[in-house]
Design an enzyme around this catalytic site. Sequence first.
Site, PDB file in Angstrom:
ATOM      1  N   MET A  62      44.362  25.996  40.305  1.00  0.00           N
ATOM      2  CA  MET A  62      44.180  26.307  41.814  1.00  0.00           C
ATOM      3  C   MET A  62      43.422  27.657  41.904  1.00  0.00           C
ATOM      4  SD  MET A  62      49.049  25.920  41.850  1.00  0.00           S
ATOM      5  CE  MET A  62      48.299  25.677  43.264  1.00  0.00           C
ATOM      6  N   HIS A  63      43.818  27.445  42.993  1.00  0.00           N
ATOM      7  CA  HIS A  63      43.069  29.096  44.015  1.00  0.00           C
ATOM      8  C   HIS A  63      41.734  29.170  43.784  1.00  0.00           C
ATOM      9  CE1 HIS A  63      47.426  29.497  43.815  1.00  0.00           C
ATOM     10  NE2 HIS A  63      47.192  29.620  42.548  1.00  0.00           N
ATOM     11  N   ASP A  76      46.807  22.053  39.287  1.00  0.00           N
ATOM     12  CA  ASP A  76      47.417  21.618  37.456  1.00  0.00           C
ATOM     13  C   ASP A  76      48.935  21.772  37.950  1.00  0.00           C
ATOM     14  OD1 ASP A  76      48.018  24.448  37.714  1.00  0.00           O
ATOM     15  OD2 ASP A  76      46.243  24.935  36.050  1.00  0.00           O
TER      16      ASP A  76
END
Length: 490
Positions: free
Chosen positions: A85-86, A244
């Site tokens: 992520m991110h 995830d």
Amino acid sequence: MPTGLDVVLGLDLGTSGVKVVALSAAGEVMAQALRPYPLLTPQAGWTEQRPGDWAAATLEALGDVSAQLKGAGHTPLALGLSGQMHGAVFLDAEGDVIRPAPLWNDQRTGAAVAEIEAAIPRAELIARTGNRAVSGFQLPKLLWLRSAEPQNFARVRRVLLPKDYLGFLLTGQARTEPSDASGIGALNLTTKTWDKDVLNALKLDADLFPEVVESWAVVGQLLPEMASATGLPAGLPIIAGGGDNAAAGVALGLSSGRPELGSVSLGTSGVLFAPLAEPTPDPLGRVHSFAHADGGYNLLGVTLSAAGALQWFRDKLAPETPFQTLLDEAAGIQSAEGVTFLPFLSGERSPHMNPDLRASFSGLSLSHGRPQMVRALLEGTAFALADTYDVMRPLSGLTTLLATGGGARSAFWLGLVAGALGLEVQQTAREPGAAEGAAMLAMPAAGLYGSVQAVMTALAPSGQAVAAVDVAEGLSAYQAARQRAVGESI
């Protein structure tokens, strides 16, 4: 009609490599492949990867799995996506990558976080997006680019999360879904749409971000050139998937319709996942509040050093000693005998949100040795998770946690976690991950199940409870040491 030879594919774009699996309708892994790629650290506190490396590794892994399936006579029906992520993939008007992608653990964005909090009061930002401004999120990365690399920012026409970049590469369509998008910092958690008030306050255009669709939605079909590169059929449906943690939650059967069942991961970091039917963020933003890939929501608490702390201890202080020896020594004594460990080796995320915290042992004497130190380390990681759960407790309905990660192989360590949190902790018969969850999210579109909920119910792993360990003595010492170091009570 689907047949017994039909499979769905799941892809997880991790930090160290990409994993592709092929699952049958019964959840059996029929093929899999892994491909690594490098991590770039061009400056202290920076972590980046080249999206081109992701692309090359992904095409190789998909080609490997495609060849395995053809050899066994299996037909792929759909491909689901998951990933770290991110991160931020910056694309120009032609869809080309502008620069390497800063990752989830990149720490260059301190000034950008301050800029966000100056423009939007923290309480309002949490109420809208479920989270405070966090240095690892994507939104601060975009502000950093505007400030630090204005020539590159002027070229940006789209910013994508890592797995969504792969979706764009495979289909030519830019889409995202709520579980990953809610870790950007600009998604309204209630409406699951881009919060234009937040973006306007930061002078950013909502058109920079892709359309948000459901996690199980088809985002496009595999392009002919991608089919040629992988051996997969052209037109293969590509499914939005999930971040995830959310995809791993799907694989474990963690549903917003069953808020009593969550998970604890003892990987490099320690993660608590609590599903929710409605968005219920912590008003102080001490834990994350995200959309879940099953259509609901979840709380996520992260302590940055769990099994990673034991890895550090072994590598630095007991090299070549088997992990099982260290665990057996710790389990062989009744307590840590007054030794306490604060596990802040990399700073801390939940609930302190302080990258400058540091780890320590305290209470050591000449009578103590390796068993007491390792037991204190194991207890300290469990107590850090308990700090996080103290914030999550009034917001969630957890009673049981399924355990995952390398540390979950130790029933003793899990017993410490169960004792520290006051929850039942179960070891699972199998441990599916984000790639398997991504494949499960693709099963409804493939016609194998009627809904994501049906997939999760059918394929959820079974668990067996571990015996909780009494940690009252160690917990009080830890809490006193933590308050001295952090200067706060939870």
